[in-house]
Design a protein around this motif. Structure first.
Motif, PDB file in Angstrom:
ATOM      1  N   GLU A 230       0.833  -1.212  -0.145  1.00 27.01           N
ATOM      2  CA  GLU A 230      -0.014   0.119  -0.039  1.00 27.01           C
ATOM      3  C   GLU A 230       0.942   1.198  -0.037  1.00 27.01           C
ATOM      4  O   GLU A 230       0.591   2.112  -0.550  1.00 27.01           O
ATOM      5  CB  GLU A 230      -0.792   0.102   1.290  1.00 27.01           C
ATOM      6  CG  GLU A 230      -1.827   0.916   1.294  1.00 27.01           C
ATOM      7  CD  GLU A 230      -2.913   1.179   2.361  1.00 27.01           C
ATOM      8  OE1 GLU A 230      -3.737   1.835   2.354  1.00 27.01           O
ATOM      9  OE2 GLU A 230      -2.739   0.343   3.278  1.00 27.01           O
ATOM     10  N   ASP A 231       1.917   1.201   0.564  1.00 26.10           N
ATOM     11  CA  ASP A 231       2.705   2.451   0.838  1.00 26.10           C
ATOM     12  C   ASP A 231       3.888   2.305  -0.665  1.00 26.10           C
ATOM     13  O   ASP A 231       4.455   1.482  -0.614  1.00 26.10           O
ATOM     14  CB  ASP A 231       3.377   2.269   2.094  1.00 26.10           C
ATOM     15  CG  ASP A 231       4.368   3.548   2.344  1.00 26.10           C
ATOM     16  OD1 ASP A 231       4.816   4.375   1.224  1.00 26.10           O
ATOM     17  OD2 ASP A 231       4.919   3.692   3.378  1.00 26.10           O
ATOM     18  N   PRO A 232       3.762   3.197  -1.076  1.00 22.77           N
ATOM     19  CA  PRO A 232       4.479   3.364  -2.377  1.00 22.77           C
ATOM     20  C   PRO A 232       6.038   3.116  -2.212  1.00 22.77           C
ATOM     21  O   PRO A 232       6.715   2.654  -2.931  1.00 22.77           O
ATOM     22  CB  PRO A 232       4.269   4.715  -3.054  1.00 22.77           C
ATOM     23  CG  PRO A 232       3.161   5.045  -2.411  1.00 22.77           C
ATOM     24  CD  PRO A 232       3.028   4.465  -1.313  1.00 22.77           C
ATOM     25  N   ALA A 233       6.436   4.010  -0.933  1.00 20.00           N
ATOM     26  CA  ALA A 233       7.810   3.656  -0.540  1.00 20.00           C
ATOM     27  C   ALA A 233       8.210   2.097  -0.187  1.00 20.00           C
ATOM     28  O   ALA A 233       9.459   1.847  -0.100  1.00 20.00           O
ATOM     29  CB  ALA A 233       8.270   4.495   0.606  1.00 20.00           C
ATOM     30  N   GLN A 234       7.291   1.430   0.037  1.00 21.43           N
ATOM     31  CA  GLN A 234       7.633  -0.105   0.298  1.00 21.43           C
ATOM     32  C   GLN A 234       7.794  -0.833  -0.791  1.00 21.43           C
ATOM     33  O   GLN A 234       7.921  -1.924  -0.809  1.00 21.43           O
ATOM     34  CB  GLN A 234       6.749  -0.586   1.541  1.00 21.43           C
ATOM     35  CG  GLN A 234       6.646   0.157   2.816  1.00 21.43           C
ATOM     36  CD  GLN A 234       5.779  -0.477   3.763  1.00 21.43           C
ATOM     37  OE1 GLN A 234       4.926  -1.293   3.421  1.00 21.43           O
ATOM     38  NE2 GLN A 234       6.024   0.076   4.904  1.00 21.43           N
ATOM     39  N   ARG A 235       7.317  -0.392  -1.736  1.00 17.64           N
ATOM     40  CA  ARG A 235       7.429  -1.182  -3.166  1.00 17.64           C
ATOM     41  C   ARG A 235       8.797  -1.105  -3.739  1.00 17.64           C
ATOM     42  O   ARG A 235       9.421  -0.294  -3.701  1.00 17.64           O
ATOM     43  CB  ARG A 235       6.472  -0.391  -4.158  1.00 17.64           C
ATOM     44  CG  ARG A 235       4.953  -0.502  -3.629  1.00 17.64           C
ATOM     45  CD  ARG A 235       3.912   0.161  -4.537  1.00 17.64           C
ATOM     46  NE  ARG A 235       2.794   0.472  -4.140  1.00 17.64           N
ATOM     47  CZ  ARG A 235       1.925   1.514  -4.204  1.00 17.64           C
ATOM     48  NH1 ARG A 235       2.452   2.306  -5.493  1.00 17.64           N
ATOM     49  NH2 ARG A 235       0.884   1.971  -3.771  1.00 17.64           N
ATOM     50  N   PRO A 236       9.230  -2.119  -4.436  1.00 15.02           N
ATOM     51  CA  PRO A 236      10.544  -2.012  -5.064  1.00 15.02           C
ATOM     52  C   PRO A 236      10.558  -1.198  -6.315  1.00 15.02           C
ATOM     53  O   PRO A 236       9.353  -0.836  -6.755  1.00 15.02           O
ATOM     54  CB  PRO A 236      10.709  -3.477  -5.574  1.00 15.02           C
ATOM     55  CG  PRO A 236       9.575  -4.060  -5.770  1.00 15.02           C
ATOM     56  CD  PRO A 236       8.471  -3.250  -4.580  1.00 15.02           C
ATOM     57  N   SER A 237      11.587  -0.656  -6.750  1.00 13.22           N
ATOM     58  CA  SER A 237      11.764   0.034  -8.002  1.00 13.22           C
ATOM     59  C   SER A 237      11.541  -1.003  -9.192  1.00 13.22           C
ATOM     60  O   SER A 237      11.839  -1.930  -8.907  1.00 13.22           O
ATOM     61  CB  SER A 237      13.134   0.817  -7.878  1.00 13.22           C
ATOM     62  OG  SER A 237      14.114   0.077  -8.141  1.00 13.22           O
ATOM     63  N   MET A 238      11.358  -0.125 -10.421  1.00 11.79           N
ATOM     64  CA  MET A 238      11.372  -1.003 -11.497  1.00 11.79           C
ATOM     65  C   MET A 238      12.679  -1.761 -11.785  1.00 11.79           C
ATOM     66  O   MET A 238      12.727  -2.831 -12.257  1.00 11.79           O
ATOM     67  CB  MET A 238      10.651  -0.405 -12.728  1.00 11.79           C
ATOM     68  CG  MET A 238       9.135  -0.360 -12.862  1.00 11.79           C
ATOM     69  SD  MET A 238       8.110  -1.699 -12.227  1.00 11.79           S
ATOM     70  CE  MET A 238       8.891  -2.964 -13.401  1.00 11.79           C
ATOM     71  N   ALA A 239      13.647  -1.186 -11.332  1.00 11.93           N
ATOM     72  CA  ALA A 239      15.059  -1.467 -11.583  1.00 11.93           C
ATOM     73  C   ALA A 239      15.335  -2.586 -10.790  1.00 11.93           C
ATOM     74  O   ALA A 239      15.881  -3.825 -11.337  1.00 11.93           O
ATOM     75  CB  ALA A 239      16.224  -0.687 -11.547  1.00 11.93           C
ATOM     76  N   ALA A 240      15.080  -2.843  -9.527  1.00  6.33           N
ATOM     77  CA  ALA A 240      14.919  -3.721  -8.690  1.00  6.33           C
ATOM     78  C   ALA A 240      14.102  -4.958  -9.201  1.00  6.33           C
ATOM     79  O   ALA A 240      14.535  -6.209  -8.968  1.00  6.33           O
ATOM     80  CB  ALA A 240      14.693  -3.446  -7.226  1.00  6.33           C
ATOM     81  N   VAL A 241      12.916  -4.739  -9.641  1.00  2.00           N
ATOM     82  CA  VAL A 241      12.023  -5.811 -10.060  1.00  2.00           C
ATOM     83  C   VAL A 241      12.673  -6.648 -11.467  1.00  2.00           C
ATOM     84  O   VAL A 241      12.854  -7.693 -11.549  1.00  2.00           O
ATOM     85  CB  VAL A 241      10.630  -5.198 -10.717  1.00  2.00           C
ATOM     86  CG1 VAL A 241       9.855  -6.345 -11.539  1.00  2.00           C
ATOM     87  CG2 VAL A 241       9.895  -4.614  -9.609  1.00  2.00           C
ATOM     88  N   VAL A 242      13.520  -5.801 -12.221  1.00  2.00           N
ATOM     89  CA  VAL A 242      14.017  -6.383 -13.348  1.00  2.00           C
ATOM     90  C   VAL A 242      15.151  -7.331 -12.726  1.00  2.00           C
ATOM     91  O   VAL A 242      15.607  -8.360 -13.230  1.00  2.00           O
ATOM     92  CB  VAL A 242      15.031  -5.270 -14.233  1.00  2.00           C
ATOM     93  CG1 VAL A 242      15.991  -5.979 -15.096  1.00  2.00           C
ATOM     94  CG2 VAL A 242      13.583  -4.763 -14.883  1.00  2.00           C
TER      95      VAL A 242
END
Length: 269
Positions: A230-242
């Motif tokens: 829910e908190d955007p800051a707790q989501r990974p970046s797209m670079a981390a997703v890659v």
């Protein structure tokens, strides 16, 4: 006139983007109230047709699905960190991921995209996107950042695992052994529950008939749930997703306390 100038400015920037996982913009029209974007041709059309196609259509195999996820993630990561101005796509969904022969995967449709100045980490803007893929911050009038795209990508990744739309109804036969099998189940919530039970194979598209690696499914589901925090800051970046999809780093651990809001979202569907 101001809206038209902003549209033309943003399209001019987007038109100069070059990346193997972003569809090329060939032209556009901004005449009066009319807006038209012209993209390069992708002969296999959009992901939703392959993933949610009619009965009897060829099934996307697991490896193909993960290649689609990786290609889309790379394209979004470039928008967020590889351009002079950060670009938030704002409408990530299977309909906006195009496929072509040779395994080509390209993110398309920048009609709702927003540019962000380098000095800004988030912006206020009017709501844009598609029901089922909207991050919570869109609904609370909070500032929008590139992590809104990460949330939408998480939904797409769950759909790649399951082979159905995140908001579609499910039957009791959908989940083997189903602790959650009612008609009103919201798949992201089911994914969280079965993640907590370690039952990852119960989440996989049944059309694959077991042609999957449980370890890869677990990695994809854990990553998708982290994208849905829910908190955007707790989501990974797209670079981390890659990096996770490439297998160079393990997936982070989803936080159950950051995903409880999915129950509220589920009731809305």
């Amino acid at each position: 006139m101001q809206a038209k100038r902003e549209f033309c400015t943003e399209i001019a920037v987007i038109g100069n983007i070059r990346h193997v996982n972003l569809v090329r913009l060939r032209g556009f029209c901004a005449e009066g109230s009319r807006r038209l974007l012209v993209y390069e041709y992708m002969n296999r059309s959009s992901l939703d047709r392959s993933l949610f196609g009619a009965t009897g259509a060829p099934v996307l195999e697991w490896g193909e699905r993960m290649e689609v996820a990786l290609g889309a993630a790379r394209g979004l990561a470039y928008l967020h960190t590889g351009c002079d101005q950060k670009i938030v796509h704002c409408d990530v969904k299977p309909e906006n991921i195009l496929l072509a022969d040779g395994g080509q995967v390209k993110v398309s449709d920048f009609g709702l995209a927003k540019l962000m100045s380098p000095e800004h980490s988030a912006i206020f803007t009017t709501m844009r996107g598609t029901r089922g893929y909207l991050a919570p911050e869109w609904l609370s009038n909070a500032p929008i950042s590139d992590r809104a795209d990460v949330y939408s990508f998480g939904m797409v990744l769950l759909e790649l695992v399951h082979g159905r739309k995140n908001r579609s109804t499910m039957t009791s036969s959908t989940m083997s052994g189903g602790t959650s099998g009612g008609d009103d189940d919201y798949f992201p919530m089911v994914a969280l529950e079965l993640h907590e039970q370690g039952r990852y194979l119960d989440l996989v598209d049944r059309r694959l008939e077991g042609r999957v690696s449980e370890a890869e499914v677990a990695r994809a589901v854990r990553l998708a749930l982290c994208c849905l925090h829910e908190d955007p800051a707790q989501r990974p970046s797209m670079a981390a997703v890659v990096r996770v999809l490439e297998g160079s780093v393990p997936p982070p651990e989803p936080r159950g306390d950051a995903l409880g809001f999915l129950r509220l979202y589920g009731r809305g569907y």
